[in-house]
Scaffold this active site. Sequence first.
Site, PDB file in Angstrom:
ATOM      1  N   VAL A   1       0.941  -1.201   0.050  1.00 47.95           N
ATOM      2  CA  VAL A   1      -0.075   0.000   0.283  1.00 47.95           C
ATOM      3  C   VAL A   1       1.267   1.315   0.163  1.00 47.95           C
ATOM      4  O   VAL A   1       1.945   1.402   0.974  1.00 47.95           O
ATOM      5  CB  VAL A   1      -0.790   0.168   1.220  1.00 47.95           C
ATOM      6  CG1 VAL A   1      -1.744   1.404   1.285  1.00 47.95           C
ATOM      7  CG2 VAL A   1      -1.762  -1.203   1.277  1.00 47.95           C
ATOM      8  N   CYS A   2       0.713   2.134  -0.673  1.00 50.13           N
ATOM      9  CA  CYS A   2       1.471   3.205  -1.011  1.00 50.13           C
ATOM     10  C   CYS A   2       1.616   3.954   0.341  1.00 50.13           C
ATOM     11  O   CYS A   2       0.197   4.554   0.791  1.00 50.13           O
ATOM     12  CB  CYS A   2       1.190   4.008  -2.265  1.00 50.13           C
ATOM     13  SG  CYS A   2       2.052   5.818  -2.321  1.00 50.13           S
TER      14      CYS A   2
END
Lengths: 119, 131
Positions: free
Chosen positions: A77-78
């Site tokens: 997940v960024c």
Amino acid sequence: MKFGILVNEGPYQHQASDSAYQFAVAALARGHQIYRVFFYNDGVNNANKLTEPPQDDRNITRQWSALAAEHDIDMVVCVAAGMRRGIKDELLAPGFHISGLGQLIQAGIEADRLVVFGD
Amino acid sequence: MSDTQETEGKQRNVKRFMFLNRKAPYGTIYALESLEVVLIGAAFDQDVSLVFVDDGVYQLKKGQQSKGIGQKNFSPTYRALEDYDVEKLYVERESLEARGLTAEDLLVPARVLGAAELGALMEAQDVVLSF
């Protein structure tokens, strides 16, 4: 073949995450590898463990977690996109972890194909 | 790609990355978050191209004023891309024309290519990131 997958839309609102999941399942069934699934834009919302759809619907977050556990898939997940949307460590479902955009570029470099699922 | 370039590419593991920008700069976050990937990606020394098609051409429009909608005008960042060695910018001719724009309306130098030429450029990429 070694695939990277980029998911750019959140669950339910958009088909992208479902399509990405189905693509991953189909690719694995045919003996391909998934190098990494990267969640960006509203795609970070797929990692939210509080996701609770009606009982007769699929739980997209749980599907990703189960797939990752079964096939040891790296699901990133960024961090920047996640911070913007309140998706932080304490909210992550099993199998997801937070890291930087460099992981997306790395997936582009290392995978044979990077497949983008978005609007 | 010449043989020399190809050899260098393999040695340094350089791939051709295209960022395909299709959306208007405001209204959705795609343009801004695409730019954020470009800036991070620049550190990886890959062969990077930026392409602007459809409403994406508005991302490069001169004179953006976003104060009225309470958002930051991030368009000056496109002018800073040079400093990151991101110098290949392409704009689709058909998209410009359909919106009454010309290359003079753009805030950075960009090559104007027709859809067919862009298609060929896309074909030559290793990675296409579409936003």
